[in-house]
Design a protein around this motif. Structure first.
Motif, PDB file in Angstrom:
ATOM      1  N   TRP A   1       0.825  -1.201   0.000  1.00 31.62           N
ATOM      2  CA  TRP A   1       0.000   0.000   0.000  1.00 31.62           C
ATOM      3  C   TRP A   1       0.863   1.257   0.000  1.00 31.62           C
ATOM      4  O   TRP A   1       0.543   2.236  -0.688  1.00 31.62           O
ATOM      5  CB  TRP A   1      -0.937  -0.003   1.212  1.00 31.62           C
TER       6      TRP A   1
ATOM      7  N   THR B   1       3.799   1.565  -1.279  1.00 36.27           N
ATOM      8  CA  THR B   1       4.368   1.687  -2.620  1.00 36.27           C
ATOM      9  C   THR B   1       3.374   2.318  -3.580  1.00 36.27           C
ATOM     10  O   THR B   1       3.739   3.175  -4.408  1.00 36.27           O
ATOM     11  CB  THR B   1       4.797   0.301  -3.139  1.00 36.27           C
ATOM     12  N   ILE B   2       2.111   1.915  -3.500  1.00 31.04           N
ATOM     13  CA  ILE B   2       1.080   2.507  -4.359  1.00 31.04           C
ATOM     14  C   ILE B   2       0.962   4.003  -4.094  1.00 31.04           C
ATOM     15  O   ILE B   2       0.893   4.821  -5.025  1.00 31.04           O
ATOM     16  CB  ILE B   2      -0.269   1.796  -4.127  1.00 31.04           C
ATOM     17  N   ILE B   3       0.959   4.387  -2.829  1.00 30.35           N
ATOM     18  CA  ILE B   3       0.849   5.806  -2.472  1.00 30.35           C
ATOM     19  C   ILE B   3       2.068   6.588  -2.955  1.00 30.35           C
ATOM     20  O   ILE B   3       1.949   7.689  -3.517  1.00 30.35           O
ATOM     21  CB  ILE B   3       0.672   5.956  -0.952  1.00 30.35           C
TER      22      ILE B   3
ATOM     23  N   LEU C   1       4.253   5.847  -5.398  1.00 34.95           N
ATOM     24  CA  LEU C   1       4.325   5.957  -6.853  1.00 34.95           C
ATOM     25  C   LEU C   1       3.246   6.881  -7.402  1.00 34.95           C
ATOM     26  O   LEU C   1       3.461   7.582  -8.397  1.00 34.95           O
ATOM     27  CB  LEU C   1       4.206   4.568  -7.487  1.00 34.95           C
ATOM     28  N   ALA C   2       2.082   6.891  -6.766  1.00 37.97           N
ATOM     29  CA  ALA C   2       0.985   7.729  -7.257  1.00 37.97           C
ATOM     30  C   ALA C   2       1.220   9.207  -6.984  1.00 37.97           C
ATOM     31  O   ALA C   2       0.972  10.057  -7.845  1.00 37.97           O
ATOM     32  CB  ALA C   2      -0.333   7.274  -6.622  1.00 37.97           C
ATOM     33  N   LEU C   3       1.700   9.535  -5.797  1.00 35.64           N
ATOM     34  CA  LEU C   3       1.863  10.938  -5.402  1.00 35.64           C
ATOM     35  C   LEU C   3       3.288  11.450  -5.615  1.00 35.64           C
ATOM     36  O   LEU C   3       3.475  12.614  -5.996  1.00 35.64           O
ATOM     37  CB  LEU C   3       1.461  11.124  -3.935  1.00 35.64           C
TER      38      LEU C   3
ATOM     39  N   ASN D   1       5.434  10.772  -7.874  1.00 32.78           N
ATOM     40  CA  ASN D   1       5.747  11.054  -9.272  1.00 32.78           C
ATOM     41  C   ASN D   1       5.278  12.435  -9.702  1.00 32.78           C
ATOM     42  O   ASN D   1       5.751  12.969 -10.708  1.00 32.78           O
ATOM     43  CB  ASN D   1       5.120   9.982 -10.167  1.00 32.78           C
ATOM     44  N   VAL D   2       4.351  13.025  -8.953  1.00 35.14           N
ATOM     45  CA  VAL D   2       3.860  14.361  -9.306  1.00 35.14           C
ATOM     46  C   VAL D   2       4.995  15.379  -9.276  1.00 35.14           C
ATOM     47  O   VAL D   2       5.025  16.313 -10.085  1.00 35.14           O
ATOM     48  CB  VAL D   2       2.735  14.783  -8.338  1.00 35.14           C
TER      49      VAL D   2
ATOM     50  N   CYS E   1      -0.623  14.408 -20.144  1.00 32.52           N
ATOM     51  CA  CYS E   1      -0.738  13.662 -18.880  1.00 32.52           C
ATOM     52  C   CYS E   1      -1.844  12.625 -18.947  1.00 32.52           C
ATOM     53  O   CYS E   1      -1.676  11.482 -18.470  1.00 32.52           O
ATOM     54  CB  CYS E   1      -0.989  14.632 -17.723  1.00 32.52           C
TER      55      CYS E   1
ATOM     56  N   ALA F   1      -1.408   8.580 -18.749  1.00 33.33           N
ATOM     57  CA  ALA F   1      -2.111   7.789 -17.738  1.00 33.33           C
ATOM     58  C   ALA F   1      -2.810   6.585 -18.363  1.00 33.33           C
ATOM     59  O   ALA F   1      -2.790   5.474 -17.811  1.00 33.33           O
ATOM     60  CB  ALA F   1      -3.120   8.662 -17.001  1.00 33.33           C
TER      61      ALA F   1
ATOM     62  N   VAL G   1      -0.275   3.955 -19.193  1.00 31.06           N
ATOM     63  CA  VAL G   1       0.225   3.250 -18.014  1.00 31.06           C
ATOM     64  C   VAL G   1      -0.649   2.043 -17.701  1.00 31.06           C
ATOM     65  O   VAL G   1      -0.148   0.947 -17.404  1.00 31.06           O
ATOM     66  CB  VAL G   1       0.294   4.201 -16.804  1.00 31.06           C
TER      67      VAL G   1
END
Length: 481
Positions: free
Chosen positions: A104, A106-108, A110-112, A114-115, A137, A141, A144
């Protein structure tokens, strides 16, 4: 690291360090020859060929290769379908431990994280206008999701051919566990076997880090052997098959891997060189705008050497460095970035303090928290394995036949890898620091703290007209291209 691993394997280099050095020098030469526009255009060409190869190659693998590991003597249950509880219950894979917390995080990350990635921001800021950047963008997405599906499909075939049920599997033998239950029926309900709670000897599977490259580069008729032990692999019980990769399609999939590595590497080196020259070096040693391109290119040598050094420090940790990179961005950059965009009254000193607090918190926690690199923190099955039991007296104690302390026979201790805790704590510290300094009444004076003052856009005169600094920057990138 990934690019270096591909080079080392394909060309048969004995050392991963040689592959990393060659990869670093290749990316540097490719990057320094042009600017952001040239990088963007070449990325498009690489992406078209690479992702087309990935698409066609994945379709070939999905149609001709086994899709998941089947049952085998060393892997009695085979692979099971993913279950929803796998993302909510740390014990859902009984008796296999589930790294649910780290997954979990890692998901957070990579999602945030990368911004605020500098190579991503460079592409956004170099776009023609805001509409173009937003469209890019959204398109990225969508791609991806598509690429993620391809990768998952290939992962099943790789595990079937080189996973725990394959003849290539390697195990750490001589281990005991009180939490593994053995039935011995291999999926049958009519063998009348008695479940054995705990096993005195077992083996822990060691994944092959080169398995993906082995699958897509092996083209001989004897390549990629697969034994369908009981028919669960889809080829018939007891059948033995080989699945050589088509050389042309395998090459296309390799191009996709290299294209992704090149795109990430060149964007990062270029962005770091530009930011260092324009935002830092120019502050302390002012120079003319006409020299910016040359100085930026020179500075990329330092950033390339630093990148090679970091990669050589952990030559086997491909995914780890990727997560850490975005982790650093999330720790000290994402919250100030959002504040700069959506909070116009945010004080520069508050943003600066939050960056420092979040970044240093992440650095300190990296070494302060206990980490064993097994990534397991929660659940009853996050346990170490004891030594294998061969003494008859110890075996009787283990099986409950004789009296004795099971902890002395098969000592197992709780695993506690706090990887991921630092990833969540650091951005929280960053946000709290931002709010705290924003509420403080003191504001540094311009004479003593010039880096906390607002910087107005610089205007350049070209042909009698005026252009902003951003427009001039795009002109430099065009010249480099």
């Amino acid at each position: 690291v990934g690019f270096g691993k591909v080079i080392a394997y394909v060309f048969g280099l004995g050392s991963p360090y040689a592959g990393i050095c060659i990869a670093g020098c290749t990316v540097w030469a490719y990057t320094v020859a042009g600017g952001m526009l040239s990088v963007a255009y070449t990325d498009i060409v690489q992406g078209c060929f690479g992702y087309l190869g990935l698409l066609v190659g994945t379709a070939y693998v999905y149609h001709n290769f086994p899709r998941a590991p089947g049952v085998s003597p060393g892997y009695p249950l085979g692979d099971k379908n993913a279950i929803p509880e796998g993302m909510s219950d740390p014990d859902s894979y009984d008796p296999i431990p589930n790294a649910i917390f780290f997954n979990w995080v890692t998901i957070i990350v990579l999602a945030l994280g990368n911004v605020a990635a500098i190579d991503f921001q460079a592409r956004v800021l170099a776009a023609k206008d805001g509409t173009t950047a937003r469209r890019g963008c959204f398109i990225a997405a969508a791609l991806v999701f598509l690429i993620g599906g391809f990768t998952s499909a290939n992962g099943g075939a790789i595990r079937a051919l080189y996973g725990p049920s394959s003849p290539h599997a390697e195990f750490v033998a001589d281990s005991c566990s009180r939490y593994i239950t053995v039935v011995g029926c291999f999926g049958s309900d009519s063998c009348n076997a008695v479940p054995l709670s705990g096993v005195p000897t077992c083996g822990e599977w060691k994944p092959d880090p080169f398995a993906p490259l082995k699958m897509i580069t092996c083209t001989k008729d004897t390549c990629n052997y697969f034994l369908d032990f009981d028919g669960s692999g889809g080829f018939g019980a007891g059948s033995e098959t080989n699945h050589p990769m088509n050389g042309f399609l395998g090459g296309g999939m390799l191009i996709a891997i290299v294209a992704a590595c090149m795109s990430t590497g060149d964007g990062s080196i270029l962005a770091m060189g530009t930011c260092f020259s324009h935002n830092i070096l120019r502050r302390f040693a002012p120079f003319e705008q006409s020299k910016l391109l040359r100085i930026t290119r020179i500075s990329t040598v330092f950033w390339t050497a630093l990148s090679i050094g970091i990669a050589c420090a952990v030559p086997d940790q491909t995914g780890y460095l990727l997560i850490v990179a975005f982790d650093i961005m999330l720790a000290g950059s994402v919250i100030p970035l959002f504040a700069a965009v959506y909070w116009p009254s945010c004080k520069p000193i508050a943003a600066f303090a939050s960056i420092m607090a979040g970044s240093f918190s992440r650095l300190i926690l990296e070494f302060a928290l206990p980490k064993d690199r097994l990534l397991l923190l929660l659940g009853d099955y996050a346990q170490t394995y004891g030594a294998g039991i061969y003494d008859p007296n110890m075996l009787q104690i283990f099986l409950g036949i004789a009296d004795g302390n099971i902890d002395d026979v098969c000592p197992q201790s709780k695993l506690a890898d706090y990887s991921g805790v630092d990833s969540l704590v650091a951005p929280a510290v960053c946000g709290l620091t931002l709010i705290l300094f924003q509420l403080l009444p003191c504001v540094p004076t311009e004479s003593k703290s010039w880096w906390f003052t607002k910087v107005e856009p610089v205007e350049f005169v070209e042909g009698g007209g005026k252009t902003t600094e951003a427009e001039a920057g795009r002109g430099i990138e065009t010249e480099a291209a």
